[in-house]
Design an enzyme around this catalytic site. Structure first.
Site, mmCIF file in Angstrom:
data_model
loop_
_atom_site.group_PDB
_atom_site.id
_atom_site.type_symbol
_atom_site.label_atom_id
_atom_site.label_comp_id
_atom_site.label_asym_id
_atom_site.label_seq_id
_atom_site.Cartn_x
_atom_site.Cartn_y
_atom_site.Cartn_z
ATOM 1 N N GLU A 1 59.564 -8.110 18.522
ATOM 2 C CA GLU A 1 59.222 -8.618 19.849
ATOM 3 C C GLU A 1 59.446 -7.567 20.941
ATOM 4 O OE1 GLU A 1 61.488 -12.309 20.095
ATOM 5 O OE2 GLU A 1 59.800 -13.395 19.211
ATOM 6 N N ASP B 1 60.371 -19.569 12.940
ATOM 7 C CA ASP B 1 61.319 -19.395 14.037
ATOM 8 C C ASP B 1 61.997 -20.701 14.434
ATOM 9 O OD1 ASP B 1 62.717 -18.346 16.086
ATOM 10 O OD2 ASP B 1 61.004 -17.864 17.369
ATOM 11 N N GLU C 1 66.338 -24.434 21.195
ATOM 12 C CA GLU C 1 65.139 -23.862 21.806
ATOM 13 C C GLU C 1 63.883 -24.688 21.525
ATOM 14 O OE1 GLU C 1 64.438 -19.909 20.409
ATOM 15 O OE2 GLU C 1 62.491 -19.752 21.402
HETATM 16 C C1 BDP Z 1 62.797 -16.532 19.494
HETATM 17 C C2 BDP Z 1 63.175 -16.711 20.923
HETATM 18 C C3 BDP Z 1 63.509 -15.420 21.613
HETATM 19 C C4 BDP Z 1 64.497 -14.635 20.776
HETATM 20 C C5 BDP Z 1 63.941 -14.452 19.392
HETATM 21 C C6 BDP Z 1 64.909 -13.759 18.461
HETATM 22 O O1 BDP Z 1 62.102 -17.338 21.578
HETATM 23 O O2 BDP Z 1 64.037 -15.732 22.872
HETATM 24 O O3 BDP Z 1 64.772 -13.416 21.355
HETATM 25 O O4 BDP Z 1 63.668 -15.693 18.822
HETATM 26 O O5 BDP Z 1 65.507 -14.466 17.651
HETATM 27 O O6 BDP Z 1 62.949 -17.773 18.906
HETATM 28 O O7 BDP Z 1 65.061 -12.561 18.493
#
Ligand code: BDP
Length: 714
Positions: A305, A379, A407
């Site tokens: 990401e 996720d 989340e």
């Molecule tokens: C996702 C979240 C994000 C996190 C990412 C992670 O939306 O905010 O940074 O995972 O785990 O679920 O790195």
């Protein structure tokens, strides 16, 4: 006037409604009303003897005193004629007389394992709480207090327990400005600006709560890391926290931003094979350990990401992780390297990408690296099949990452009991070595005799007075800790413990509320993502439904990528006719998932694109069943609201009202999820809602237009 005031205060104290803001979590230590039991306990603990005087032993004594003061009469010592003795101490400090009573129990214990044993010596009945280390004694003390909180007998105790997992960690996604990524309980409890000099007493309560459930480490900072945490100014603050946590057996860890050598080190590269970079990290580790000799190590999110990582320099995860591991090795630190990777440049199914990227590296990581894997391959969805990596890396220690913060699960408003979800994952069978190769056995190292074992939980803690923004969600922090200690515990037992310690010992309260908690998990799955649907939440903040979203820059960020609804049907084909993600599982597992008739229905749309008319096992068509599942979820929340109302007499007013208001929001939002999703999918199924499904009162356009610019945690 004066008398009136006293009367009001007395009324307040005597009434059921005496305020309880939830701050004390599961360490309520409420007065034991059952007199026989209380007198028994008073006799058992009257004479407290301790050996050793370390900070940890002092903390253990203090906790016992606090517990006894709450649960027993304050002057119980003078009242009781008992000559029973309660002994506390690390094995090394106990007399031979006492250790002689314990046989060879110590040989079976790890350094953190404790013994609680009753025996009679020199005519006196005695209970000893001991272990090979002071922290083990502290764990024993918390266990002992829990027995009392649960009103269990203290007669003939013979308990010996070691944690089955070594690294039991909270991951705080906390930023240095005190915002919390995906945090729904206020701001970060780390007051970075006022540290190191201002030591908020709350840090001690945080440490107590964690130690009481066996959590032994905390990653203080967000995985989307800021390199500043590694500067001397911030390391002093980290040191202050480490010093507070040390007596409680809790080590601190930090997230390491891979590009830190550039950002705070003045180097031109962060290439893990560059000599200057290697030197920089070695010196950084030395600097940290000079301040914090028991620093735990680094957690790293790299090339995920948009975060920097070794791939920016043409290197790979092994190069990056091993370079950091080398720097930490002389100090016994570990690297937790996250496997949460997927790329917009990779057109393959997102669910396959972490496995494809990591499995080829099995066996190549240094022995102080542990790869941290989320429970599922996408996720933290309400329900996911277990991550295929758990069945595929026998030579690499794998650490579980669960999300405690919600989340994708209604944030801190929706009551859901997550240990139920964790239990489902841990019990899943990878079949790597045939039947019985459960994820729990991978995680605790027993399947492949792994040396490093760990479980991390993304924290749901913030500076709200009740820590988690909703008193019911304290159970998820509690349950995570208990499962990290013993991944074979049942969600049922955990709920039972938590309710006794947090609210009441009255079975008229425990039974209905436990039932409500255990059913809440499925209820949330049903009103959000039944039958294997996933990632259909609104964009960014993930608050509420958004199955219609299709215009985000990365394909795999769009809900339509996941549900693939069309005129023929719905679901993601991950069998050999589709993305073939099932091939990443052992053949026994893959065969089950591949076969439309054997695939567990709760994962149907995760693995198959199924026609709207497909008949499920209960004879309903897919469309009808989908709609009925949404309704079932809503109905269950209605039951939850009802259950909670019925237990009003057993709960203090403040927490009763809190939970009541939140459950009512959850009910409203469950209906929102049902109506929005069904209206959207109905465009494709082109079929009416079955009987027994309530008709939406708003249009799809209404739901699509809803907008929450300041939804928290984003
Ligand atoms: C996702 C979240 C994000 C996190 C990412 C992670 O939306 O905010 O940074 O995972 O785990 O679920 O790195």
């Amino acid at each position: 006037m004066y008398k009136g005031k006293i009367l009001i205060i007395l009324c307040l104290i005597c009434s059921k409604g005496f305020a309880n803001d939830g701050y004390k979590l599961w360490l309520q230590y409420d007065y034991i009303k059952n007199e026989t039991l209380r007198l028994d306990y008073q006799a058992d603990v009257k004479n407290l003897v301790h050996f050793g005087d370390t900070e940890t032993i002092k903390v253990a004594l203090k906790e016992l005193e606090l517990g006894f003061a709450g649960m027993l009469d304050s002057n119980y010592k003078s009242q009781s004629k008992s000559n029973s003795v309660l002994i506390l101490g690390n094995r090394a400090n106990l007399s031979k007389d006492i250790t002689g009573q314990l046989g060879n129990t110590f040989t079976k214990l790890t350094d953190e394992g404790f013994i609680i044993k009753s025996f009679t010596l020199k005519g006196k009945s005695q209970i000893v709480i001991t272990g090979k280390s002071d922290v083990a004694v502290l764990y024993g003390v918390y266990h002992f207090l829990r027995l009392m909180q649960m009103n269990s007998s203290l007669k003939n105790l013979n308990i010996a327990e070691s944690p089955k997992i070594d690294f039991r960690l909270l991951n705080h996604w906390d930023n240095l400005d005190r915002t919390v990524e995906r945090g729904y309980a206020g701001f970060s409890i780390w007051d970075w600006h006022r540290l190191p000099d201002y030591k908020d007493p709350r840090y001690i309560d945080y440490a107590r709560a964690n130690a009481s459930i066996g959590i032994n480490g905390t990653v203080l900072t967000n995985v989307n890391a800021n390199a500043l945490i590694l500067t001397p100014q911030y390391l002093d603050k980290v040191e202050a926290l480490a010093t507070i946590f040390r007596p409680y057996g809790i080590k601190v860890y930090l997230t390491a931003r891979f590009s830190a050598p550039i950002e705070i080190g003045g180097l031109e590269t962060a290439d893990p094979l560059d000599a200057a970079v290697i030197k920089w990290w070695k010196e950084k580790a030395d600097e940290i350990y000079a301040k914090i000799p028991d620093f735990g190590g680094f957690l790293v999110k790299a090339n995920s990401e948009g975060q920097p990582g070794p791939q920016n320099y043409g290197r790979n995860h092994v190069d990056g992780a091993n370079m950091l591991a080398e720097a930490l090795k002389p100090h016994n630190g570990i690297v937790m390297w996250r496997a949460f990777v997927y790329s917009e440049h990779d057109v393959s199914d997102r669910a396959k990408q972490a496995y494809s990227e990591f499995v080829p590296y099995d066996g190549q990581f240094k022995d102080n690296v542990i790869v941290q894997v989320k429970n599922g391959a996408i996720d933290f969805q309400p329900r996911e099949p277990f991550h295929p990596m758990f069945g595929a890396m026998p030579k690499t220690p794998l650490m579980m990452e669960f999300q405690i913060t919600q989340e994708y699960l209604g944030q801190s408003t929706h009551s859901i009991f997550l240990p139920k979800q964790y239990e489902e994952v841990l019990e899943s069978d990878t079949y790597r070595k045939g039947k019985g190769s459960t994820v729990a056995k991978v995680i605790d190292g027993s399947l492949d005799n792994k040396k490093l074992t760990g479980m991390a939980g993304v924290s749901n803690i913030g500076n709200d007075i009740n820590w988690t923004g909703n008193p019911m969600l304290q159970a998820n922090w509690y349950g995570f800790g208990r499962l990290a200690w013993n991944p074979y515990l049942s969600a049922d037992d955990i709920a039972d413990e938590w309710l006794h310690c947090t609210f009441s010992n009255d079975e008229k309260f425990i039974q209905p509320v436990k039932d409500m908690m255990l059913k809440s998990t499925e209820a949330v799955v049903n009103y959000m993502t039944p039958l294997g649907l996933h990632h259909i939440m609104a964009t960014g903040h993930h608050y509420g439904p958004g199955p219609w979203v299709s215009d985000l820059s990365r394909p795999e960020w769009n809900p339509v990528y996941y549900h693939k609804a069309d005129s023929l049907g719905i679901g993601f084909d991950r069998t050999p006719t589709g993305s073939n993600a099932t091939a990443q599982y052992a053949p026994e597992v893959a065969t089950t998932f591949n076969n439309l008739d054997n695939c567990p229905e709760e994962l149907l749309l995760w693995f198959h694109h199924v026609s709207w008319a497909y008949k499920l096992k209960n004879g309903n068509t897919l469309w009808n069943n989908l709609a009925l599942k949404y309704q079932e979820g809503v109905d269950e929340v209605a039951t939850m609201v009802n259950t909670w109302n019925n237990v009003k007499p057993y709960v203090d007013e403040e927490r009763f009202n809190d939970v009541n208001m939140l459950l009512n929001i959850q009910y409203k939002e469950a209906k929102w999820w049902r109506d929005a999703c069904l209206l959207y999918f109905q465009q494709y199924s082109k079929q009416p809602l079955p009987e027994n499904v309530e008709k939406p009162t708003e249009t799809l356009e209404h739901f699509e237009a809803l907008n929450f610019p300041f939804a928290p945690g984003n």
